[in-house]
Design a protein around this motif. Structure first.
Motif, mmCIF file in Angstrom:
data_model
loop_
_atom_site.group_PDB
_atom_site.id
_atom_site.type_symbol
_atom_site.label_atom_id
_atom_site.label_comp_id
_atom_site.label_asym_id
_atom_site.label_seq_id
_atom_site.Cartn_x
_atom_site.Cartn_y
_atom_site.Cartn_z
ATOM 1 N N LEU A 20 13.311 -87.420 -3.482
ATOM 2 C CA LEU A 20 14.146 -86.672 -2.542
ATOM 3 C C LEU A 20 15.628 -86.782 -2.896
ATOM 4 O O LEU A 20 16.363 -85.795 -2.812
ATOM 5 N N HIS A 21 16.070 -87.969 -3.293
ATOM 6 C CA HIS A 21 17.471 -88.110 -3.710
ATOM 7 C C HIS A 21 17.760 -87.202 -4.905
ATOM 8 O O HIS A 21 18.787 -86.528 -4.941
ATOM 9 N N TRP A 22 16.881 -87.198 -5.856
ATOM 10 C CA TRP A 22 17.058 -86.355 -7.046
ATOM 11 C C TRP A 22 17.089 -84.878 -6.641
ATOM 12 O O TRP A 22 17.929 -84.116 -7.096
ATOM 13 N N ARG A 23 16.182 -84.497 -5.761
ATOM 14 C CA ARG A 23 16.056 -83.099 -5.343
ATOM 15 C C ARG A 23 17.267 -82.625 -4.528
ATOM 16 O O ARG A 23 17.673 -81.470 -4.622
ATOM 17 N N LEU A 24 17.849 -83.515 -3.723
ATOM 18 C CA LEU A 24 18.944 -83.127 -2.836
ATOM 19 C C LEU A 24 20.325 -83.159 -3.487
ATOM 20 O O LEU A 24 21.282 -82.640 -2.924
ATOM 21 N N LYS A 25 20.423 -83.764 -4.661
ATOM 22 C CA LYS A 25 21.746 -83.898 -5.297
ATOM 23 C C LYS A 25 22.486 -82.572 -5.432
ATOM 24 O O LYS A 25 23.674 -82.482 -5.121
ATOM 25 N N ALA A 26 21.815 -81.552 -5.896
ATOM 26 C CA ALA A 26 22.470 -80.250 -6.108
ATOM 27 C C ALA A 26 22.972 -79.674 -4.784
ATOM 28 O O ALA A 26 24.080 -79.145 -4.710
ATOM 29 N N GLY A 27 22.182 -79.763 -3.729
ATOM 30 C CA GLY A 27 22.586 -79.252 -2.425
ATOM 31 C C GLY A 27 23.781 -79.999 -1.861
ATOM 32 O O GLY A 27 24.673 -79.404 -1.254
ATOM 33 N N VAL A 28 23.807 -81.310 -2.072
ATOM 34 C CA VAL A 28 24.936 -82.103 -1.594
ATOM 35 C C VAL A 28 26.187 -81.720 -2.377
ATOM 36 O O VAL A 28 27.251 -81.499 -1.804
ATOM 37 N N ARG A 29 26.055 -81.612 -3.697
ATOM 38 C CA ARG A 29 27.210 -81.268 -4.526
ATOM 39 C C ARG A 29 27.772 -79.896 -4.134
ATOM 40 O O ARG A 29 28.980 -79.690 -4.106
ATOM 41 N N ALA A 36 13.812 -99.348 3.470
ATOM 42 C CA ALA A 36 12.741 -100.341 3.335
ATOM 43 C C ALA A 36 11.418 -99.600 3.492
ATOM 44 O O ALA A 36 11.097 -99.114 4.579
ATOM 45 N N CYS A 37 10.673 -99.507 2.400
ATOM 46 C CA CYS A 37 9.442 -98.718 2.378
ATOM 47 C C CYS A 37 8.213 -99.625 2.474
ATOM 48 O O CYS A 37 8.201 -100.732 1.947
ATOM 49 N N ARG A 38 7.182 -99.104 3.116
ATOM 50 C CA ARG A 38 5.924 -99.854 3.218
ATOM 51 C C ARG A 38 5.099 -99.766 1.940
ATOM 52 O O ARG A 38 4.371 -100.690 1.612
ATOM 53 N N THR A 39 5.196 -98.638 1.256
ATOM 54 C CA THR A 39 4.342 -98.429 0.084
ATOM 55 C C THR A 39 5.174 -98.012 -1.124
ATOM 56 O O THR A 39 6.297 -97.511 -0.985
ATOM 57 N N LEU A 40 4.599 -98.197 -2.307
ATOM 58 C CA LEU A 40 5.263 -97.733 -3.529
ATOM 59 C C LEU A 40 5.338 -96.216 -3.576
ATOM 60 O O LEU A 40 6.287 -95.656 -4.137
ATOM 61 N N VAL A 41 4.388 -95.548 -2.969
ATOM 62 C CA VAL A 41 4.428 -94.076 -2.893
ATOM 63 C C VAL A 41 5.681 -93.642 -2.148
ATOM 64 O O VAL A 41 6.386 -92.711 -2.570
ATOM 65 N N ASN A 42 6.002 -94.317 -1.045
ATOM 66 C CA ASN A 42 7.217 -93.978 -0.301
ATOM 67 C C ASN A 42 8.472 -94.242 -1.130
ATOM 68 O O ASN A 42 9.444 -93.495 -1.052
ATOM 69 N N VAL A 43 8.471 -95.323 -1.923
ATOM 70 C CA VAL A 43 9.613 -95.595 -2.813
ATOM 71 C C VAL A 43 9.805 -94.415 -3.755
ATOM 72 O O VAL A 43 10.923 -93.914 -3.929
ATOM 73 N N LEU A 44 8.727 -93.965 -4.365
ATOM 74 C CA LEU A 44 8.813 -92.832 -5.297
ATOM 75 C C LEU A 44 9.268 -91.558 -4.588
ATOM 76 O O LEU A 44 10.070 -90.789 -5.133
ATOM 77 N N LEU A 45 8.793 -91.345 -3.376
ATOM 78 C CA LEU A 45 9.195 -90.151 -2.627
ATOM 79 C C LEU A 45 10.683 -90.176 -2.266
ATOM 80 O O LEU A 45 11.363 -89.152 -2.358
ATOM 81 N N VAL A 46 11.186 -91.337 -1.864
ATOM 82 C CA VAL A 46 12.615 -91.444 -1.550
ATOM 83 C C VAL A 46 13.444 -91.160 -2.813
ATOM 84 O O VAL A 46 14.450 -90.439 -2.760
ATOM 85 N N CYS A 47 13.020 -91.702 -3.950
ATOM 86 C CA CYS A 47 13.729 -91.438 -5.215
ATOM 87 C C CYS A 47 13.694 -89.953 -5.553
ATOM 88 O O CYS A 47 14.717 -89.373 -5.944
ATOM 89 N N HIS A 97 19.030 -82.575 3.584
ATOM 90 C CA HIS A 97 19.306 -83.968 3.922
ATOM 91 C C HIS A 97 18.903 -84.264 5.368
ATOM 92 O O HIS A 97 18.345 -85.323 5.663
ATOM 93 N N ILE A 98 19.143 -83.339 6.253
ATOM 94 C CA ILE A 98 18.762 -83.514 7.654
ATOM 95 C C ILE A 98 17.238 -83.631 7.759
ATOM 96 O O ILE A 98 16.721 -84.521 8.439
ATOM 97 N N ARG A 99 16.523 -82.750 7.064
ATOM 98 C CA ARG A 99 15.056 -82.807 7.071
ATOM 99 C C ARG A 99 14.551 -84.110 6.453
ATOM 100 O O ARG A 99 13.616 -84.724 6.954
ATOM 101 N N ALA A 100 15.186 -84.546 5.355
ATOM 102 C CA ALA A 100 14.758 -85.774 4.676
ATOM 103 C C ALA A 100 14.971 -86.996 5.573
ATOM 104 O O ALA A 100 14.145 -87.919 5.576
#
Length: 157
Positions: A36-45, A23-34, A86-89
């Protein structure tokens, strides 16, 4: 509803689905969460071999994101602890005032048993891939005997 606790631990059979809500306060945070998910996918895989994939469901108006990830086992989900990004995120989200909650859902059995009663079998969808029939229009439905089929068997016997 049966609760799982110390006496009934979650099993690895059938895989798990993890859902996290942001639950984000701002649209900027929504974009940042998206992002981060995109950026972390390779590391998780790379670090979590039992990870199958993730999908984000975004409610832009309410500024809510639901992350739904699929895993072949519960123990595979623990491999997220090996992903430093992921821990940092996770820490970053808390520092930005992003409220989170999550849950882990395990395989409950063939969906037809849950809806229509016993008698159906199929492999868990997160750990196996069903066989595809050679002929078009023919499916591998693993159906229990129909009443007509049961009558045929009784008549033949």
């Amino acid at each position: 509803m049966k609760r799982l606790g110390k006496d009934q631990p979650l099993s690895d059979e059938g895989g798990v689905v993890a859902v996290t809500t942001f639950a984000c306060r701002t649209l900027v945070n929504v974009l940042l969460v998206c992002w981060l998910h995109w950026r972390l996918k390779a590391g998780v895989r790379t670090n979590a071999p039992e990870y199958l994939g993730v999908r984000l469901y975004i409610d832009w108006r309410r500024r809510v994101i639901r992350s739904v990830s699929l895993w072949t086992s519960l123990t595979g989900l623990y491999d997220m602890g090996k992903v430093q990004g992921h821990i940092r995120a996770a820490r970053w989200a808390g520092n930005r005032g992003i409220a989170t909650c999550g849950g882990v859902y395990r395989y409950g059995g063939d969906w037809r048993n849950l809806l229509f009663g016993k008698g159906y079998t199929s492999p868990p969808p997160l750990t196996t891939v069903p066989e595809i029939s050679e002929r078009e229009g023919e499916t591998n439905s693993n159906r229990p005997p129909t009443r007509a089929k049961e009558r045929e068997d009784v008549d033949a016997g």
